[in-house]
Design an enzyme around this catalytic site. Structure first.
Site, PDB file in Angstrom:
ATOM      1  N   SER A 190      43.177  -1.522 -10.443  1.00 45.72           N
ATOM      2  CA  SER A 190      44.228  -1.952 -11.302  1.00 45.72           C
ATOM      3  C   SER A 190      45.440  -0.742 -11.139  1.00 45.72           C
ATOM      4  CB  SER A 190      44.265  -2.617 -12.641  1.00 45.72           C
ATOM      5  OG  SER A 190      43.665  -1.536 -13.477  1.00 45.72           O
TER       6      SER A 190
ATOM      7  N   GLU B 187      50.927  -8.761 -12.923  1.00 50.15           N
ATOM      8  CA  GLU B 187      49.787  -9.210 -11.934  1.00 50.15           C
ATOM      9  C   GLU B 187      48.885 -10.275 -12.845  1.00 50.15           C
ATOM     10  OE1 GLU B 187      46.994  -6.461 -10.677  1.00 50.15           O
ATOM     11  OE2 GLU B 187      46.633  -7.371  -8.611  1.00 50.15           O
TER      12      GLU B 187
ATOM     13  N   CYS C 118      44.291  -9.332  -4.623  1.00 46.01           N
ATOM     14  CA  CYS C 118      45.564  -8.562  -4.714  1.00 46.01           C
ATOM     15  C   CYS C 118      46.617  -9.003  -3.924  1.00 46.01           C
ATOM     16  CB  CYS C 118      45.037  -7.126  -4.559  1.00 46.01           C
ATOM     17  SG  CYS C 118      44.177  -7.037  -2.910  1.00 46.01           S
TER      18      CYS C 118
ATOM     19  N   GLU D 284      44.497   1.850  -3.678  1.00 46.71           N
ATOM     20  CA  GLU D 284      44.986   0.593  -3.620  1.00 46.71           C
ATOM     21  C   GLU D 284      44.922  -0.182  -4.639  1.00 46.71           C
ATOM     22  OE1 GLU D 284      45.385  -0.575  -0.305  1.00 46.71           O
ATOM     23  OE2 GLU D 284      44.686   1.001   0.902  1.00 46.71           O
TER      24      GLU D 284
ATOM     25  N   LYS E  53      31.100   3.705  -6.740  1.00 46.73           N
ATOM     26  CA  LYS E  53      30.952   3.444  -7.802  1.00 46.73           C
ATOM     27  C   LYS E  53      31.600   1.754  -7.871  1.00 46.73           C
ATOM     28  CE  LYS E  53      33.093   2.770 -11.937  1.00 46.73           C
ATOM     29  NZ  LYS E  53      32.670   1.302 -12.160  1.00 46.73           N
TER      30      LYS E  53
ATOM     31  N   ALA F 257      35.286   1.024  -6.841  1.00 45.56           N
ATOM     32  CA  ALA F 257      35.725  -0.525  -6.096  1.00 45.56           C
ATOM     33  C   ALA F 257      36.083  -1.494  -7.399  1.00 45.56           C
ATOM     34  CB  ALA F 257      34.953  -0.993  -5.227  1.00 45.56           C
ATOM     35  N   PRO F 258      36.735  -2.630  -7.269  1.00 45.85           N
ATOM     36  CA  PRO F 258      36.944  -3.459  -8.191  1.00 45.85           C
ATOM     37  C   PRO F 258      35.934  -4.674  -7.960  1.00 45.85           C
ATOM     38  CG  PRO F 258      38.418  -3.926  -6.620  1.00 45.85           C
ATOM     39  CD  PRO F 258      37.651  -2.775  -6.079  1.00 45.85           C
TER      40      PRO F 258
END
Ligand code: NAD
Length: 522
Positions: free
Chosen positions: A259, A410, A314, A280, A205, A179-180
Site C-alpha cells: 500500500s 483505494e 492493484c 510498487e 518477506k 510483498a503483499p
C-alpha cells in the site's frame, strides 16, 4: 436480485478429485512441519516467540500456525544471502539461465499443488489460481531464464579518442523485498526472478497472511539446483521483520510492493540507509468508456476487470467513466451482469468469486460502501452474504461525487464506481484525477480517441478495449502515488543491476594533455 451464493463449507467434497480445502490444509501441515522460515536452503521455525495463523478466508478456519520471523531470523537470512552472493554473482549468464529453466520445469511439475495452496491461503477460486497465478509465474520464470543471457551495457567505444569506454552491468548484492497478500505467488516471482537472474541474492518477506506459496517457490528453486542462500524467505510482521530488512546495513536494495502508506514508511527507512529503492504501490484504475465503444464488450470488461481476485488487484477497474449517451445502459447492464456472478467455495469449479483475504478486509470494504450510502446510490450489492467466509457481493455504486472517498480511495474489494462524463476532455481529466497512476483503460473504436487516451492518461499501463492482461515481456509499475520502478520485463531486470563505466587509456602516454590543469607547462 442477489448473487447465487453456494455452500462455503470447504470441508465438503465440492472440489474435484478430492481436492478440497481440508486435503490441501493437511498437505500444508506436513510440508511446513519444520517451520516457515526458509534460510540457506532449508526450513526452520521463526524465533520471534510469536505465532501467526494462516486462515482460510472462505471458512474462517485456521489452516496452519507458524512462528513469525524476528529480527534475528532476518539477520540470519541476510547473512545466508550475503554468503551465497559471490558464487551466484560469479556464475556465468548461461549457468544462471540453465538453473532458471530448470526452476520453471520444477514449478510446472508442481503446478497443481501451487494452485491449491494459493487458493487455500487467499480464498481465490481454483480456476483463477490454475489459469492465471500459476501459469503466469511459470511463464515469468521462463522469461527471466531467457533474460539472464541478455544483460547488456548500452555502449562501448572510443568516445574520447584516447580511451575505450564500456559499460558493465553488475549485480547489486543482497536484495531485500517485501510483498503483499493479494497475489503471493506472483509477487514472489516478480521480486525474486529479476533479482536472481541478474546475479543478486535475495531475502523476501511475504505478507504474514499468505506465506505458503512463497516458501514453496523458494523450495522449488532449491530443487532446481539454485544454490542455498540465493533465495531466502522470512515470514514475519511488517513492523519488526519488514522494517529490519529494509534498514539492514547488508541489504543493498529494497523492492517493495504494497500500500502507499506503508510504501512511504519503507521509503523513509530505505532513504536513511541510502539504498536503491523500488516501490510498487496502490492503484485506483479508471475505465473510460467513450460513446462509440462496443457496449457489450465494455460491460463484460468492466465486470471482469473490477471483480478479478475479488477486486483485490492493484490494477482492477475501480472507476468507470462512461460518456453520457451510453451511461444508463452501462449501469443497468453492469449491475445485471454482476448479479450473475457466483460466490462460493474456492475449490468448487463452479465458483466465480471467492471471499476477500480476511474478515478485516471484508469489513474495511463494507465500511467504504456504508459511508457512501450517505452521498451515492448502491445499484447492486453492498452487503455480505450470510455464512462464515469473508465474502462480499459484487457492488456497483453510482452518483458519487468525483471528490468523494469512494471515488478517490483505494478500496481493494469487489466494488466498481460509475460516473458519467460529457466531453472527451472531461473524461480524460477525471480519469487522471486521483493520487494514483498504476493502470487505466479506454474503450473506443475511434483510433484518434484511443491515441489521445494513451497519451494523456498518467498511468504505467493503458489498455485499449481491455483491462487486466499482463505479460512477462512488458513492464508493470506506476506513476504518481502508485510508486516507481518496474516489475517484469527487461526494464525490471535492469533495475536489479548496477551500471559501471569502465574507461581504458589506450595510448600509454605518461604525461597526459589534461595534466596541464595541474602542472601547467611544467
Ligand atoms: P501492505 O502495505 O499493508 O503490506 C505489504 C507488505 O508490507 C506486507 O508484507 C506487510 O507485512 C509489509 N509491511 C507492513 N508494514 C510494514 C512496515 N512498517 N515496514 C516494512 N514492511 C511492512 O499491503 P497489503 O495490504 O498486503 O496489500 C495490498 C496493497 O498492495 C494495495 O495497496 C495494493 O494496491 C498494493 N499492491 C500493489 C501492486 C503493484 O504492483 N503496484 C501489486 C499488488 C498489490
Amino acid at each position: 436480485m442477489g448473487n447465487r451464493f453456494q455452500d462455503t463449507d470447504s470441508d465438503t467434497e465440492s472440489g474435484t478429485d478430492g481436492v478440497t480445502a481440508a486435503t490441501t490444509a493437511a498437505m500444508v501441515a506436513e510440508r511446513f512441519a519444520q517451520g516457515a522460515q526458509y534460510i540457506g536452503g532449508r526450513l526452520r521455525p521463526g524465533t520471534s516467540g510469536r505465532e501467526h495463523a494462516v486462515v482460510d478466508p472462505a471458512t474462517g478456519k485456521t489452516v496452519h500456525t507458524y512462528e513469525l520471523a524476528g529480527t534475528a531470523d532476518v539477520d540470519a537470512a541476510v547473512a545466508a544471502a550475503r554468503e551465497a552472493f559471490p558464487g551466484w554473482a560469479g556464475a556465468t549468464p548461461a549457468e544462471r539461465s540453465e538453473a532458471l529453466h530448470r526452476f520453471a520445469g520444477v514449478l510446472a511439475e508442481q503446478a497443481d499443488e501451487f494452485a491449491r495452496v494459493e487458493s487455500l491461503q487467499c480464498g481465490k477460486p481454483l480456476k483463477l489460481s490454475t489459469e492465471f497465478d500459476v501459469p503466469g509465474t511459470i511463464d515469468n520464470t521462463a522469461f527471466f531464464a531467457g533474460a539472464a543471457r541478455h544483460l547488456q551495457g548500452q555502449s562501448a567505444g572510443e568516445y574520447s579518442g584516447d580511451h575505450t569506454s564500456y559499460v558493465r552491468r553488475e549485480p547489486i548484492g543482497v536484495v531485500g523485498s517485501i510483498a503483499p497478500w493479494n497475489y503471493p505467488l506472483q509477487m514472489a516471482a516478480w521480486k525474486i526472478l529479476p533479482a536472481i537472474a541478474a546475479g543478486n541474492t535475495i531475502v523476501l518477506k511475504p505478507a504474514e497472511l499468505t506465506p505458503l506459496t512463497s516458501l514453496m517457490f523458494a523450495q522449488a528453486a532449491t530443487e532446481a539446483g539454485i544454490p542455498d542462500g540465493v533465495v531466502n524467505i522470512v515470514t514475519g510482521a511488517g513492523r519488526d521483520a519488514g522494517e529490519h530488512l529494509v534498514g539492514h546495513g547488508d541489504v543493498a536494495m529494497t523492492s517493495f510492493t504494497g500500500s502507499t502508506p506503508v510504501g512511504k514508511r519503507v521509503a523513509e527507512i530505505a532513504t536513511s540507509t541510502v539504498k536503491r529503492l523500488h516501490l510498487e504501490l496502490g492503484g485506483k484504475a479508471p475505465f473510460v468508456v467513450f460513446d462509440d465503444a462496443d457496449l457489450e464488450a465494455a460491460v463484460h470488461g468492466a465486470v471482469a476487470g473490477a471483480l478479478i481476485n475479488t477486486g483485490q488487484d492493484c490494477t482492477a477497474a475501480t472507476r468507470a467513466y462512461v460518456q453520457r449517451p451510453l451511461y444508463d445502459a452501462f449501469v443497468e447492464q453492469v449491475a445485471a451482469l454482476m448479479e450473475t456472478v457466483r460466490l462460493g467455495d474456492p475449490f468448487d469449479p463452479a465458483t466465480d468469486l471467492g471471499p476477500l483475504i480476511s474478515h478485516a478486509q471484508r469489513d474495511r470494504v463494507a465500511g467504504f460502501v456504508d459511508r457512501a450510502r450517505g452521498y451515492a446510490r448502491i445499484v447492486t450489492g453492498g452487503e455480505a452474504p450470510k455464512g462464515d467466509g469473508a465474502y462480499y457481493r459484487p457492488t456497483l455504486v453510482a452518483d458519487a461525487p468525483q471528490d468523494s472517498e469512494i471515488v478517490q480511495a483505494e478500496i481493494f474489494g469487489p466494488v466498481l464506481v460509475v460516473l458519467p462524463f460529457d466531453s472527451d476532455e472531461e473524461g480524460l481529466r477525471l480519469a487522471n484525477d486521483t493520487p494514483y497512476g498504476l493502470a487505466a483503460s479506454a474503450w473506443t473504436r475511434d483510433v484518434y480517441r484511443a491515441g489521445r487516451a494513451t497519451r494523456e492518461i498518467k498511468a504505467g499501463c493503458v489498455w485499449i478495449n481491455d483491462h487486466i492482461p499482463i505479460i512477462s515481456e512488458m513492464p508493470h509499475g506506476g506513476y504518481k502515488a502508485s510508486g516507481f520502478g518496474k516489475d517484469m520485463s527487461a526494464y525490471s531486470f535492469e533495475e536489479y543491476t548496477q551500471v559501471k563505466h569502465v574507461m581504458y587509456e589506450n595510448t600509454a602516454v605518461i604525461r597526459k594533455d589534461w595534466h596541464r590543469t595541474i602542472f601547467g607547462d611544467r
